[in-house]
Design an enzyme around this catalytic site. Structure first.
Site, short mmCIF file in Angstrom:
data_model
loop_
_atom_site.label_atom_id
_atom_site.label_comp_id
_atom_site.label_asym_id
_atom_site.label_seq_id
_atom_site.Cartn_x
_atom_site.Cartn_y
_atom_site.Cartn_z
CG ASN A 12 -1.55 1.26 1.44
OD1 ASN A 12 -1.63 2.12 0.45
ND2 ASN A 12 -2.34 1.40 2.72
CE LYS A 14 -0.02 3.22 4.62
NZ LYS A 14 0.01 3.34 6.06
CG HIS A 104 -5.66 2.09 5.35
ND1 HIS A 104 -5.24 2.95 6.26
CD2 HIS A 104 -4.51 1.24 4.98
CE1 HIS A 104 -4.25 2.72 6.59
NE2 HIS A 104 -3.71 1.54 5.90
CD GLU A 106 -2.82 5.71 6.83
OE1 GLU A 106 -2.77 5.72 5.51
OE2 GLU A 106 -1.62 5.22 7.47
CD GLU A 176 -3.41 -2.32 7.13
OE1 GLU A 176 -2.48 -2.62 6.70
OE2 GLU A 176 -3.77 -1.32 7.15
N GLY A 182 2.79 1.97 11.12
CA GLY A 182 3.72 3.43 10.79
C GLY A 182 4.64 3.68 12.02
CB SER A 222 5.49 -2.01 12.15
OG SER A 222 5.08 -0.46 12.40
P1 13P Z 1 3.17 0.41 7.77
O1 13P Z 1 3.86 -0.90 7.04
O2 13P Z 1 3.93 1.58 7.40
O3 13P Z 1 3.11 0.19 9.25
O4 13P Z 1 1.49 0.55 7.27
C1 13P Z 1 0.87 -0.46 7.26
C2 13P Z 1 -0.49 0.04 6.50
O5 13P Z 1 -1.20 0.97 6.88
C3 13P Z 1 -0.72 -0.65 5.27
O6 13P Z 1 -1.94 -0.50 4.78
#
Ligand code: 13P
Length: 264
Positions: A12, A14, A104, A106, A176, A182, A222
């Site tokens: 992903n 983003k 997601h 976010e 997740e 992150g 992560s």
């Molecule tokens: P990270 O791998 O940066 O923690 O992000 C995970 C994520 O949100 C994947 O959709």
């Protein structure tokens, strides 16, 4: 994991990479995997670029007959019309997308995406012949209260409750936990397994064993090449949804190779 569930490593991206960077990344990733004799029949690799990069990725994948798949990070719930800035599921399907990330954390946080909207996105993706990657997971607060599984399973239930068995069998679920995204604080393999197992139990109850055994459940938060091996060893973890580490082509290819190795 069940032999019938081919693991999926999905990046992903983003809001990173323009279409030129995306093109370069896809070329480099496929070279790295080819040099490593990567077996795509044992692990699927997919990338989720920005909308603006999808056409470039499609052209490259089709021209070079690449084996990687790709998808989008969100979708409109409507099919067409006066919805400025939205992109429909049919438009994504026409671009060759296999997957669309739905719900997601976010998106839930920065956009008005609630469960009702997420259900509609899932339906829109399915109707266009693609597979939704439904993201669920608790925040630190629910974990602190010890209600993390109840919460995450509830999210799965709320979104899937009115789906048919056939629709549910097309889903991919990504666990997740928000506290792991992150932050560098990866879930332990046992935590990821507990959540994946709880989701599978929920699917079994609602849709039967066949659906429960076929739906792939990913872990995200992560993930790196340093923790992927232990996570994929878990019985109900069928791959990864990767943020930060998917922006580093060498690292993503390492994770994909580790995921293949550990699955048989
Ligand atoms: P990270 O791998 O940066 O923690 O992000 C995970 C994520 O949100 C994947 O959709």
């Amino acid at each position: 994991m069940e032999a019938t569930r081919i693991p999926l490593v999905a990046g992903n991206w983003k809001m990173n990479f323009d279409h030129l960077e995306a093109t370069y990344f896809v070329q480099k990733l496929t070279w790295l995997l080819r040099d490593a004799h990567f077996d795509y029949t044992r692990c699927e690799v997919a990338l989720m670029p920005s909308f603006t990069s999808l056409r470039s990725v499609q052209v490259l994948v089709e021209a070079d007959k690449l084996r990687i798949r790709y998808g989008a990070q969100s979708v409109s719930v409507t099919t067409q019309g006066a919805f400025t800035g939205d992109v429909s599921a049919d438009m994504l399907a026409r671009l060759g997308c296999s997957y669309v990330i739905v719900g997601h954390s976010e998106r839930r946080k920065y956009h008005p995406e609630d469960d009702a909207n997420i259900v509609d996105q899932v339906r829109a993706v399915l109707a266009a012949g693609m597979r939704p990657i439904l993201c669920v997971g608790e925040s630190f607060e629910e974990r602190r209260q010890g209600i993390e599984l109840e919460f995450a399973v509830g999210q799965v239930r709320d979104v899937t409750r009115d789906l048919s068995d056939t629709q549910a069998s097309q889903l991919i679920i990504a666990y997740e936990p928000v506290w792991a995204i992150g932050t560098g604080m990866v879930a332990t393999p046992q935590t990821a397994q507990d959540a994946a197992q709880a989701f599978r139990d929920e699917l079994r109850e609602s849709f039967g064993a066949q659906v429960a055994d076929s739906v792939r459940i990913l872990y995200g938060g992560s993930v790196t090449s340093g923790n992927a091996s232990q996570l994929i060893e878990q019985k109900d973890v069928d791959g990864f949804l990767i943020g930060g580490a998917s922006l580093d082509v060498e690292e993503l290819s390492r994770i994909a190779r580790l995921t293949v190795k550990k699955t048989r």
